[in-house]
Design an enzyme around this catalytic site. Sequence first.
Site, PDB file in Angstrom:
ATOM      1  N   LYS A 212       0.856  -1.198   0.000  1.00 52.65           N
ATOM      2  CA  LYS A 212       0.000   0.000   0.000  1.00 52.65           C
ATOM      3  C   LYS A 212       0.894   1.250   0.000  1.00 52.65           C
ATOM      4  O   LYS A 212       1.943   1.228  -0.627  1.00 52.65           O
ATOM      5  CB  LYS A 212      -0.982  -0.054   1.176  1.00 52.65           C
ATOM      6  CG  LYS A 212      -1.726  -1.405   1.189  1.00 52.65           C
ATOM      7  CD  LYS A 212      -2.901  -1.462   2.114  1.00 52.65           C
ATOM      8  CE  LYS A 212      -3.555  -2.844   1.984  1.00 52.65           C
ATOM      9  NZ  LYS A 212      -4.775  -2.957   2.787  1.00 52.65           N
TER      10      LYS A 212
ATOM     11  N   GLY B 296      -7.306  -4.782   7.127  1.00 55.97           N
ATOM     12  CA  GLY B 296      -6.757  -3.806   8.059  1.00 55.97           C
ATOM     13  C   GLY B 296      -7.520  -3.696   9.362  1.00 55.97           C
ATOM     14  O   GLY B 296      -7.305  -2.771  10.141  1.00 55.97           O
TER      15      GLY B 296
ATOM     16  N   SER C 147      -6.243  -9.231   6.887  1.00 60.27           N
ATOM     17  CA  SER C 147      -5.717  -9.521   8.232  1.00 60.27           C
ATOM     18  C   SER C 147      -5.009 -10.871   8.336  1.00 60.27           C
ATOM     19  O   SER C 147      -5.063 -11.528   9.377  1.00 60.27           O
ATOM     20  CB  SER C 147      -6.826  -9.400   9.286  1.00 60.27           C
ATOM     21  OG  SER C 147      -7.320  -8.074   9.334  1.00 60.27           O
TER      22      SER C 147
HETATM   23  P1  13P Z   1      -4.270  -6.371   5.693  1.00 58.59           P
HETATM   24  O1  13P Z   1      -3.459  -7.646   5.587  1.00 58.59           O
HETATM   25  O2  13P Z   1      -3.514  -5.241   6.286  1.00 58.59           O
HETATM   26  O3  13P Z   1      -5.609  -6.621   6.300  1.00 58.59           O
HETATM   27  O4  13P Z   1      -4.549  -5.918   4.171  1.00 58.59           O
HETATM   28  C1  13P Z   1      -5.049  -6.821   3.269  1.00 58.59           C
HETATM   29  C2  13P Z   1      -4.979  -6.252   1.904  1.00 58.59           C
HETATM   30  O5  13P Z   1      -5.698  -5.325   1.584  1.00 58.59           O
HETATM   31  C3  13P Z   1      -4.011  -6.819   0.966  1.00 58.59           C
HETATM   32  O6  13P Z   1      -4.210  -6.365  -0.327  1.00 58.59           O
END
Ligand code: 13P
Length: 250
Positions: free
Chosen positions: A11, A174, A214
């Site tokens: 991200k 997230g 997650s």
């Molecule tokens: P998280 O693993 O932080 O929940 O994010 C998942 C995600 O959006 C991967 O593209």
Amino acid sequence: MRKPLLAGNWKMYKTPADTKAFFEKFIPLVAASAHAEVAICPPFVAIAAAVDAAAGSNVGVGGQDCYWTNKEGAFTGEVSPAMLKAAGCEWVIIGHSERRQFFGETDESVCKKTVAAIEAGLRPIVCVGELLEERESGRTNDVLKTQFDGGMAPLTAEQFAQIVIAYEPVWAIGTGKVATPEIAEDAHKVIRSLVEAKSGKTAADAVRILYGGSVKPDNVKGLMAQPDIDGALVGGASLKAEDFAGVVNF
Ligand code: 13P
């Protein structure tokens, strides 16, 4: 057999210097991980650092989005799949829920980007997944079908064979609320049956479907034990070398 793919989606985190430091730690931790493919998708400006640092290793690099054609043009701010390929990328994430929620991504743009990425020789990781209110109102399967029909069904069989699908329920991203292995497996089954209905059993058996939302070192094993879960797309836990190595070596 479908070889697992563990992909990190960074991200909007990490500079080129942070990227170099991550790879120095991470590569030795996964050097013996021949059971899976491993990829990291950093922000555009850190791709060069990642490609440099990953050279000669078993870790591939990818983009987090791309433009929907490969022809150069006056499209301020955009990066084409061909440019990602030229920069050393092997993968590209397309249709992430954050692009859909905040940046106007549609199933139609997902489809165009996926075709352009394949034409450029990239392997697209195409994301689908429902919002919390869609799950709570019993619409999960309809949402997955709509996203599949618009984003992937128009691909030819040859194009389809190049993609990986990622199921990312938006309520699990997230939030620390991972889908249970059973909830994830149910959705993966639905997606695989959509592939089978469109393209037949061979295509359905071959396509890898990743789970995202997650995923952590301590919950990945239960997810990977499910027959239709072929890997993970990992956000937060891919930012630390030890954590992501723990996921890769599930
Ligand atoms: P998280 O693993 O932080 O929940 O994010 C998942 C995600 O959006 C991967 O593209």
